[in-house]
Design a protein around this motif. Structure first.
Motif, short mmCIF file in Angstrom:
data_model
loop_
_atom_site.label_atom_id
_atom_site.label_comp_id
_atom_site.label_asym_id
_atom_site.label_seq_id
_atom_site.Cartn_x
_atom_site.Cartn_y
_atom_site.Cartn_z
N UNK A 156 -57.12 6.27 -8.78
CA UNK A 156 -57.15 6.32 -7.32
C UNK A 156 -56.27 7.46 -6.80
N UNK A 157 -56.87 8.64 -6.62
CA UNK A 157 -56.10 9.79 -6.14
C UNK A 157 -55.87 9.66 -4.64
N UNK A 158 -54.81 10.32 -4.18
CA UNK A 158 -54.51 10.33 -2.75
C UNK A 158 -53.73 11.59 -2.43
N UNK A 159 -53.63 11.89 -1.15
CA UNK A 159 -52.88 13.07 -0.72
C UNK A 159 -53.25 13.44 0.70
N UNK A 160 -52.57 14.44 1.26
CA UNK A 160 -52.83 14.84 2.65
C UNK A 160 -54.21 15.45 2.82
N UNK A 161 -54.90 15.04 3.88
CA UNK A 161 -56.22 15.59 4.17
C UNK A 161 -57.36 14.91 3.45
N UNK A 162 -57.10 13.78 2.79
CA UNK A 162 -58.15 13.07 2.07
C UNK A 162 -59.11 12.41 3.05
N UNK A 163 -60.23 11.94 2.53
CA UNK A 163 -61.28 11.31 3.33
C UNK A 163 -60.73 10.10 4.08
N UNK A 164 -61.01 10.05 5.38
CA UNK A 164 -60.49 8.97 6.23
C UNK A 164 -61.04 7.60 5.85
N UNK A 165 -62.16 7.56 5.13
CA UNK A 165 -62.76 6.28 4.77
C UNK A 165 -62.07 5.63 3.57
N UNK A 166 -61.20 6.37 2.89
CA UNK A 166 -60.53 5.83 1.71
C UNK A 166 -59.37 4.91 2.09
N UNK A 167 -59.13 3.92 1.27
CA UNK A 167 -58.09 2.93 1.54
C UNK A 167 -56.72 3.58 1.75
N UNK A 168 -56.34 4.47 0.84
CA UNK A 168 -55.02 5.09 0.91
C UNK A 168 -54.84 5.87 2.21
N UNK A 169 -55.84 6.66 2.57
CA UNK A 169 -55.76 7.47 3.79
C UNK A 169 -55.72 6.57 5.02
N UNK A 170 -56.55 5.53 5.02
CA UNK A 170 -56.60 4.60 6.15
C UNK A 170 -55.24 3.94 6.37
N UNK A 171 -54.60 3.51 5.29
CA UNK A 171 -53.29 2.86 5.40
C UNK A 171 -52.24 3.85 5.91
N UNK A 172 -52.19 5.03 5.32
CA UNK A 172 -51.17 6.02 5.71
C UNK A 172 -51.34 6.44 7.16
N UNK A 173 -52.55 6.74 7.58
CA UNK A 173 -52.76 7.18 8.96
C UNK A 173 -52.56 6.06 9.96
N UNK A 174 -52.91 4.84 9.58
CA UNK A 174 -52.69 3.69 10.48
C UNK A 174 -51.19 3.47 10.69
N UNK A 175 -50.42 3.57 9.62
CA UNK A 175 -48.97 3.38 9.73
C UNK A 175 -48.33 4.53 10.52
N UNK A 176 -48.78 5.74 10.31
CA UNK A 176 -48.24 6.88 11.05
C UNK A 176 -48.57 6.78 12.54
N UNK A 177 -49.74 6.22 12.85
CA UNK A 177 -50.15 6.08 14.25
C UNK A 177 -49.55 4.83 14.90
#
Length: 293
Positions: A156-177
């Motif tokens: 399960x790769x992750x990082x900045x600019x990843x697809x918004x539909x992915x679990x990791x990106x969704x969690x990170x952006x939700x917490x940042x927002x």
């Protein structure tokens, strides 16, 4: 220097690989769709190959004088794609690429981005696993004498600019927002999260060390560490200083979900690779970059 063809070049992994491979001195061609957003290619010396009908694509690939193919294109089926579209992206496209390599006749290293998911999870996993199996069987035998097939079981790769539909990106952006509530499962599943820079380093290592690999080989690529999803979410929440309320247990577990996914990194270590980023370091860097975006 070698000439490489990369698919999925406008995606998260593909674009990261493009930048690294060009900086490393490789000559690069990228397979793109007519409607692809090519902003990520600005300033990069890349030959663009437009996706065609599969029999035409195989002919195009055979004429490129390639030393390698890095196949990252896929369809997760999360954006309303039909079953046929998922099958085409995850199976038929790979078949056409393999056919083109076979026609070329010269030695070609084929790095395929596989999946660690069981086929029971859904059509994405089914189609990805079917192509991986085809490539392994074909290239292990005498039908593909010039193609070396390396199937990368990518965690399960992750990082900045990843697809918004992915679990990791969704969690990170939700917490940042600082969204009010974040509904989650109980989070008991264990997953091997690997930062994008470590993934790119892994692909580069496999390409450079292809001579040390079997003609058809499946290699696991991950950190080798599998925290629970809950631990991942709580770390993101803490490192982002988020005020979001984490609602563990509000979402049911996915049917057929694997309890634990973790890479055996022994083979990659034998090739000289090891993860450079801990989970905390990867999340911290992702948060920093997402805040700048």
């Amino acid at each position: 220097m070698s000439k490489l063809l990369i698919t999925g070049a406008t995606g998260f992994l593909g674009s990261s690989l493009c930048r690294h491979l060009i900086a490393s001195g490789h000559q690069l061609a990228a397979l793109v769709r007519p409607n692809s957003n090519l902003k990520k290619f600005q300033g990069l010396n890349i030959q663009l190959i437009e996706l065609a009908e599969y029999h035409e694509l195989a002919a195009k690939v055979s004429q490129l004088n390639l030393d390698g193919v890095i196949h990252t294109a896929c369809s997760y089926g999360r954006k309303g794609e039909s079953v046929q579209e998922v099958v085409e992206a995850n199976y038929l496209l790979g078949v056409a690429l393999l056919q083109g390599c076979l026609r070329a006749g010269k030695p070609v290293v084929f790095l395929n981005t596989g999946t660690v998911l069981q086929s029971s999870v859904g059509i994405y996993a089914i189609t990805k696993n079917q192509f991986s199996e085809l490539g392994m069987q074909l290239c292990a035998g005498s039908q593909a004498p010039n193609v070396q097939f390396i199937d990368i079981a990518l965690q399960h790769m992750f990082g900045p600019g990843d697809d918004a539909s992915k679990f990791t990106t969704h969690v990170i952006r939700s917490c940042l927002a600082n969204v009010n509530d974040l509904p989650l499962t109980e989070g008991t599943q264990r997953r091997d999260f690997i930062y994008i820079d470590d993934v790119v380093h892994g692909y580069s290592t496999l390409l450079d060390q292809a001579g040390s690999l079997n003609k058809a080989e499946r290699v696991e690529l991950g950190s080798g560490y599998a925290p629970t999803l809950r631990e991942f979410v709580e770390m993101v929440h803490q490192l982002s200083n988020s005020k979001t309320k984490l609602e563990f247990g509000a979402v049911p577990m996915r049917a057929g979900d694997t309890p634990i996914c973790v890479a055996n990194t022994q083979r990659m270590q034998q090739l000289g690779w090891s993860a450079r980023y801990s989970l905390q370091q990867g999340i911290t860097k992702t948060i920093q970059m997402e805040n700048k975006a």
